[in-house]
Structure formats: structure tokens, C-alpha cells
Design a protein around this motif. Structure first.
Motif, PDB file in Angstrom:
ATOM      1  N   ILE A 103       0.881  -1.065  -0.017  1.00  0.00           N
ATOM      2  CA  ILE A 103       0.054   0.000   0.068  1.00  0.00           C
ATOM      3  C   ILE A 103       0.841   1.285   0.037  1.00  0.00           C
ATOM      4  O   ILE A 103       0.735   2.333  -0.776  1.00  0.00           O
ATOM      5  CB  ILE A 103      -0.953  -0.041   1.354  1.00  0.00           C
ATOM      6  N   ASN A 104       2.039   1.195   0.758  1.00  0.00           N
ATOM      7  CA  ASN A 104       2.647   2.476   0.996  1.00  0.00           C
ATOM      8  C   ASN A 104       3.618   2.651  -0.471  1.00  0.00           C
ATOM      9  O   ASN A 104       3.883   3.879  -0.520  1.00  0.00           O
ATOM     10  CB  ASN A 104       3.676   2.418   2.079  1.00  0.00           C
ATOM     11  N   VAL A 105       3.912   1.771  -0.898  1.00  0.00           N
ATOM     12  CA  VAL A 105       4.616   2.048  -2.248  1.00  0.00           C
ATOM     13  C   VAL A 105       3.856   2.753  -3.172  1.00  0.00           C
ATOM     14  O   VAL A 105       4.008   3.671  -3.636  1.00  0.00           O
ATOM     15  CB  VAL A 105       5.427   0.671  -3.269  1.00  0.00           C
ATOM     16  N   ARG A 106       2.724   2.283  -3.362  1.00  0.00           N
ATOM     17  CA  ARG A 106       1.519   2.965  -4.044  1.00  0.00           C
ATOM     18  C   ARG A 106       1.143   4.370  -3.568  1.00  0.00           C
ATOM     19  O   ARG A 106       1.352   5.477  -4.350  1.00  0.00           O
ATOM     20  CB  ARG A 106       0.367   2.187  -4.219  1.00  0.00           C
ATOM     21  N   ALA A 115       3.592   9.329 -19.127  1.00  0.00           N
ATOM     22  CA  ALA A 115       3.251   7.953 -19.741  1.00  0.00           C
ATOM     23  C   ALA A 115       4.493   6.921 -19.214  1.00  0.00           C
ATOM     24  O   ALA A 115       4.252   5.918 -18.652  1.00  0.00           O
ATOM     25  CB  ALA A 115       3.196   7.746 -20.928  1.00  0.00           C
ATOM     26  N   VAL A 116       5.731   7.235 -19.099  1.00  0.00           N
ATOM     27  CA  VAL A 116       6.811   6.370 -18.713  1.00  0.00           C
ATOM     28  C   VAL A 116       6.786   6.435 -17.362  1.00  0.00           C
ATOM     29  O   VAL A 116       7.015   5.285 -16.967  1.00  0.00           O
ATOM     30  CB  VAL A 116       8.130   7.293 -19.153  1.00  0.00           C
ATOM     31  N   ILE A 117       6.496   7.366 -16.558  1.00  0.00           N
ATOM     32  CA  ILE A 117       6.542   7.581 -15.057  1.00  0.00           C
ATOM     33  C   ILE A 117       5.412   6.414 -14.661  1.00  0.00           C
ATOM     34  O   ILE A 117       5.528   5.642 -13.885  1.00  0.00           O
ATOM     35  CB  ILE A 117       6.339   8.861 -14.572  1.00  0.00           C
ATOM     36  N   ILE A 118       4.237   6.571 -15.403  1.00  0.00           N
ATOM     37  CA  ILE A 118       2.943   5.461 -15.013  1.00  0.00           C
ATOM     38  C   ILE A 118       3.396   4.288 -15.132  1.00  0.00           C
ATOM     39  O   ILE A 118       3.221   3.584 -14.292  1.00  0.00           O
ATOM     40  CB  ILE A 118       1.872   5.954 -15.608  1.00  0.00           C
ATOM     41  N   LEU A 119       3.966   4.057 -16.295  1.00  0.00           N
ATOM     42  CA  LEU A 119       4.306   2.727 -16.700  1.00  0.00           C
ATOM     43  C   LEU A 119       5.475   2.050 -15.739  1.00  0.00           C
ATOM     44  O   LEU A 119       5.255   0.896 -15.347  1.00  0.00           O
ATOM     45  CB  LEU A 119       4.750   2.581 -18.217  1.00  0.00           C
ATOM     46  N   ALA A 120       6.433   2.899 -15.413  1.00  0.00           N
ATOM     47  CA  ALA A 120       7.546   2.499 -14.546  1.00  0.00           C
ATOM     48  C   ALA A 120       7.158   2.216 -13.142  1.00  0.00           C
ATOM     49  O   ALA A 120       7.199   1.062 -12.661  1.00  0.00           O
ATOM     50  CB  ALA A 120       8.555   3.385 -14.605  1.00  0.00           C
ATOM     51  N   THR A 121       6.199   3.167 -12.686  1.00  0.00           N
ATOM     52  CA  THR A 121       5.422   2.907 -11.212  1.00  0.00           C
ATOM     53  C   THR A 121       4.706   1.562 -11.255  1.00  0.00           C
ATOM     54  O   THR A 121       4.805   0.605 -10.428  1.00  0.00           O
ATOM     55  CB  THR A 121       4.534   4.065 -10.902  1.00  0.00           C
ATOM     56  N   LEU A 122       3.918   1.417 -12.366  1.00  0.00           N
ATOM     57  CA  LEU A 122       3.237   0.279 -12.665  1.00  0.00           C
ATOM     58  C   LEU A 122       3.988  -1.331 -12.385  1.00  0.00           C
ATOM     59  O   LEU A 122       3.787  -2.343 -11.645  1.00  0.00           O
ATOM     60  CB  LEU A 122       2.420  -0.046 -13.883  1.00  0.00           C
ATOM     61  N   ILE A 175       6.547  -5.583  -6.528  1.00  0.00           N
ATOM     62  CA  ILE A 175       6.476  -5.547  -5.045  1.00  0.00           C
ATOM     63  C   ILE A 175       5.351  -6.441  -4.809  1.00  0.00           C
ATOM     64  O   ILE A 175       5.484  -7.276  -3.904  1.00  0.00           O
ATOM     65  CB  ILE A 175       6.213  -4.181  -4.507  1.00  0.00           C
ATOM     66  N   ASP A 176       4.106  -6.331  -5.346  1.00  0.00           N
ATOM     67  CA  ASP A 176       3.115  -7.082  -5.025  1.00  0.00           C
ATOM     68  C   ASP A 176       3.299  -8.428  -5.346  1.00  0.00           C
ATOM     69  O   ASP A 176       3.055  -9.515  -4.422  1.00  0.00           O
ATOM     70  CB  ASP A 176       1.919  -6.541  -6.056  1.00  0.00           C
TER      71      ASP A 176
END
Lengths: 264, 253
Positions: A206-209, A239-246, A252-253
Motif C-alpha cells: 500500500i505504501n509503495v502506491r 506515460a513513462v512514469i506511470i508505466l514504470a510505477t506500474l 513488489i506485489d
């Protein structure tokens, strides 16, 4: 054919009164709250074009931007790990003090639980805003925010675990003449350790998100870059940030799910 | 024998907070080294009686003395020292399932250490050897590093006995120690208790449901009904009919 004599159901049971009433109340509440808050579901569909427009502008990610965001992404993960660890460690003594099977004094338990309830009512975004104001922009604010947020959440999960343990070993240790702290260390901790770790990993997920969003308020990590790219309408970077975060969240999950399966 | 009794009950009453009578005017002495069996129906007060001896239950009035010391007012350190010399065996074994047999056995020794040493696991070499010897006495030395929940019921109860031995107890209280065991393991556990009674001179007090077991192992049998002491005879004077009467509900002995 005659049935053997069975107990009769009351009419409440026969007509499923509780289930039907519950469903009706839920539907009425849903309709009433959407009326009162003025949520317009139709708007979601009529403005769908805007959404598509954004997607099109994000459809050509600036891949060379990846190199720039690796460092803040790592920082986000580190913030989450640090914050969760500090919060969870602090939560253990408070969880013990809140558990009704360990602490017989209602007053002590009540005061501890009230304090934990208060901590839990503080939204993480509010905490982040406060700590950015105190510590300035950077990851310190993020770590402190996540620590307090995890502390509130984990302490409740922890004391609920403690309340489900088998009291037999505690009785045995008490009969041996062990002190209270020894009893907790020997008879309580081994029973709850695996569930503690499992909840710790869940909180970490949860915290990573959460920490990506906290960064948006200036609390360090990838969120800072997310905010910058959005402000500059640089959607190919977004877009890159969102993909990398994903990817990070998925990894982690995956790790935490695997570990929790092994543990429980 | 003119020796003073190791445990003495003098007019002991126990009334629970909800008004239920647990024990009613109990008075009797237990000589050192006796194997005493307490019989009676469920709810007759057997567990309560046992737990008043190590103060796991508080009494309402009367006095219990152990080695001629009244124990009613013990608290904190003195209470822990009292409990140290009284071992306890439970129906449900009460081992720490996720921990190793060694750790379970060593946990019987914690009252000899300050709290911080128990937390760091700083047991002396002599005590670790004592743990092995205790396990040898119950024939389970090969299970030293096994997790407690991997053992069978009878083995778990023997580990519990080894844990008790670590206390170096003068008294062992056993609350229905064989109620959840099969006949074969029952014999092993009861034989072990008998051996500790005979070889080490430990005073053993056992709550039992089984009349046959009571007659086989006891030096003396006492019977409880509705919290009252209704029967007290040395084993030589015990007859089958007496015991059946204790279990016959509503009848006076």
C-alpha cells in the motif's frame, strides 16, 4: 411422505426478512447519496473524448526519460520500506497494550485505542502536507508521513491478530513463574510473527502506491517528477512514469504475495 | 510420619465473581512425596483446586500453606518464586507450537533468569545440558530441534513434563494430563509422572476422570463434588463402590 419432526423457523427466518431489508436499505442509501452529492454518471460518458485525447497524447512514451526516473523510483521504494518498518516497529508495543487478552485494565486499553483511532483518522495526504511544511520538500517528510500512516493501520491489524492467539502457552509460562515481558516474548510472539510479517508486507504494498501520490505534495520520490511532467503537459514523460510505477508496484506485489503464501 | 505436610488447605472457599461456588470449606493436608489423585465430575472444582495451589486462581477465604508458608499474600517476585517450585501439566499440553522442542523445554527455566536474559536467549551451557537431560528422562532427546507441533499428542505431553522438570519442582500439578490421549500414550505419560514421584520424591497431584487410572497410580484419592471434599482415603482403603458413588450424581457419599 411424512417428514420427521423438525424445529419450526420463525417467520423472520422463513421470509429472509433480514437479507431483504438489508438489500433495500443499501440500494436506497446508494441512490440517496448520489442525489445529494450531485454525482452525474452521464458526465463520465459525455466527457469520454477528453480521456481518449489524453490517452493518445500519452501513447508515445519518451523512453529515454526512463534513465532519469530510476533514481526517484528507487527513492520511492526506499521511502516506503523505511516508513513501513518504523511504523510497524512502533506499532508492536501499542498493539500489545490494546489487546484485551493481554491487558486487563480497561482504562489503559481504552486510552491506547483512542490514541490509535485518532492517529488513524488523520488522512495521509494531510500528514504529508503538514510534514512538507515542517521538514521542507524531500523524502524526510514522506518517510515520516508513511511511518505514521503505517503505524495507525498496522497497530489495529496487529492487535486483532494478538486477540486470536491460543492462550494455553501463556497459561503455561505464567505457571512456570515467568515475568509478563518473558511471557509475551515466549508465548505470544511466536504465535503472531508470521501474521505480523504478512501484514507488514501488505502495508508495504500500500505504501509503495501511496508514496507516489505523496511525492505529488513534495514529499520526495517519483511523485515529484509525476507532478512536474503533468504541469508541463509533457504527457509522453507522464506515460513513462506511470508505466514504470506500474512495473514497480507489480513486482513488489508479486514478491510480497509470494512471501505471504510461504509464511501462512 | 511426623514430617510437616508440603501443602495444607485450611477452610478454603472460592466463590467466582458471578456467584458460582468453586470450592467450599476445603481442609486437608498433603504429605511430602505423595501421589495424590483428585476425582470428581466435570465442574466439581478439580481444576480450581489445583490452580489455587500455584495461585493461578485466587481463593475467597481460608488459607493455603506450602512448606508451612502461607501463600495468599504473595505477589510479584515472591509469587514467581512460588510458581517456580510448582510445575504444571495441562490437558491441552500448552506448548508453543511454532517453537522448537528445545525452546519449549528451556522456557521452563526462565524464572531462574532476569527478563532481559530470557529475551536474548542467554541460557547457560549447564541449563542447555539440563534441557537435554530432561528430554532424555521422557525419552525424547532425539526431538530436541523438532518443532513442537510436529509431535504426536503423547510426545507433546512428555515435552511439557520435560519443561516442568526444568523448574526443578517440588510439586507437580497435572490437570487432566491424559484426557486427550489414547490408552497407550496415557500409560507412558502416567508412568513418567509416577517415576518422577518415586525417583525424585516430587509431590504429584493429578486430576483424573478415569477411576481405573486413579486406582492404578494413586497413593491416596480425594473426591470432590460441587466444590466440597466428599471423599479422602489412602489407596489401600479405596473400593470400587466408593469411587462409583463419587461419580453418581445427586447421591450422598
Amino acid at each position: 411422505m411424512t417428514y420427521p419432526e423438525t424445529p419450526r423457523r420463525s417467520w423472520v427466518q422463513r421470509w429472509h426478512v433480514k437479507g431483504i431489508v438489508g438489500t433495500v436499505v443499501l440500494v436506497v442509501l446508494l441512490i440517496a447519496s448520489s442525489r445529494m452529492t450531485g454525482v452525474d454518471v452521464g458526465m463520465f460518458f459525455s466527457n469520454f473524448g477528453q480521456f481518449m485525447n489524453l490517452l493518445v497524447r500519452m501513447s508515445s512514451p519518451a523512453w529515454d526519460y526512463t534513465a532519469v526516473i530510476i533514481q526517484p523510483l528507487l527513492e520511492t521504494i526506499q521511502m516506503a520500506i523505511l516508513g513501513t518498518t518504523i511504523g510497524a516497529a512502533l506499532a508492536i508495543p501499542f498493539a500489545v497494550l490494546s489487546a484485551s487478552n493481554l491487558i486487563h485494565s480497561r482504562l489503559l486499553r481504552g486510552v491506547t485505542r483512542l490514541f490509535l483511532d485518532l492517529v488513524r483518522t488523520l488522512p495521509d495526504l494531510l500528514l504529508a502536507a503538514i510534514f512538507v511544511a515542517i521538514f521542507g520538500i524531500g523524502s524526510t517528510a514522506g518517510v515520516v508521513t508513511l511511518a505514521i500512516f503505517s503505524f495507525g493501520m498496522v497497530s489495529k491489524l496487529f492487535y486483532e491478530v494478538i486477540e486470536t492467539i491460543d492462550m494455553g502457552p501463556l497459561e503455561a509460562l505464567e505457571s512456570v513463574g515467568a515475568s509478563k515481558v518473558t511471557i509475551i516474548w515466549y508465548a505470544v510472539l511466536p504465535q503472531i510473527l508470521n501474521q505480523f510479517i504478512s501484514y507488514f508486507l501488505y502495508t508495504l504494498e500500500i505504501n509503495v502506491r501511496a508514496s507516489t501520490v505523496l511525492g505529488y505534495l513534495g514529499a520526495g520520490g517519483i511523485g515529484v517528477f509525476l507532478q512536474r511532467s503533468l504541469n508541463e503537459f509533457n504527457y509522453s514523460q507522464t506515460a513513462v512514469i506511470i508505466l514504470a510505477t506500474l512495473v514497480v508496484v507489480l513486482v513488489i506485489d508479486g514478491i510480497s504475495n509470494h512471501l505471504r503464501r510461504v509464511l501462512l | 510420619m511426623t514430617q510437616a505436610p508440603i501443602i495444607s488447605f485450611k477452610g478454603v472457599n472460592k466463590i467466582y465473581n458471578n456467584g458460582t461456588v468453586g470450592l467450599k470449606d476445603i481442609s486437608f493436608d498433603i504429605p511430602r512425596g505423595q501421589f495424590l489423585v483428585v476425582v470428581g465430575l466435570s465442574g466439581a472444582g478439580k481444576s480450581t483446586l489445583l490452580r489455587t495451589i500455584n495461585r493461578m486462581h485466587e481463593i475467597t477465604s481460608g488459607e493455603i500453606t506450602i512448606e508451612e508458608e502461607p501463600i495468599n499474600d504473595y505477589k510479584g517476585q515472591s509469587l514467581r518464586l512460588l510458581r517456580r517450585k510448582i510445575g504444571m501439566i495441562f490437558q491441552g499440553f500448552n506448548l508453543i507450537n511454532r517453537s522448537s522442542v528445545e525452546r519449549n523445554v528451556l522456557s521452563g527455566r526462565v524464572s531462574y533468569y532476569p527478563t532481559w536474559k530470557t529475551i536474548c536467549g542467554l541460557f547457560t551451557k549447564a541449563d542447555r545440558e539440563m534441557a537435554v537431560r530432561s528430554l532424555q528422562r521422557v525419552n525424547l532427546a532425539d526431538k530436541l530441534y523438532t518443532r513442537a507441533d510436529e509431535l504426536s499428542g503423547g510426545q507433546q505431553q512428555r515435552v511439557a513434563i520435560a519443561r516442568t522438570l526444568m523448574q526443578d519442582p517440588k510439586i507437580i500439578l497435572a490437570d487432566e494430563p491424559v484426557a486427550s490421549l489414547d490408552p497407550l500414550t496415557t500409560a507412558t505419560v502416567m508412568d513418567t509422572l509416577q517415576r518422577l514421584n518415586r525417583e525424585d520424591g516430587i509431590t504429584v497431584i493429578v486430576n483424573l476422570h478415569s477411576v481405573a487410572l486413579a486406582r492404578k497410580y494413586a497413593d491416596r484419592i480425594i473426591g470432590l463434588r460441587a466444590g466440597q471434599l466428599v471423599y479422602d482415603q489412602p489407596i489401600a482403603a479405596v473400593t470400587e463402590a466408593d469411587l462409583n458413588r463419587i461419580y453418581a450424581e445427586g447421591e450422598q457419599v
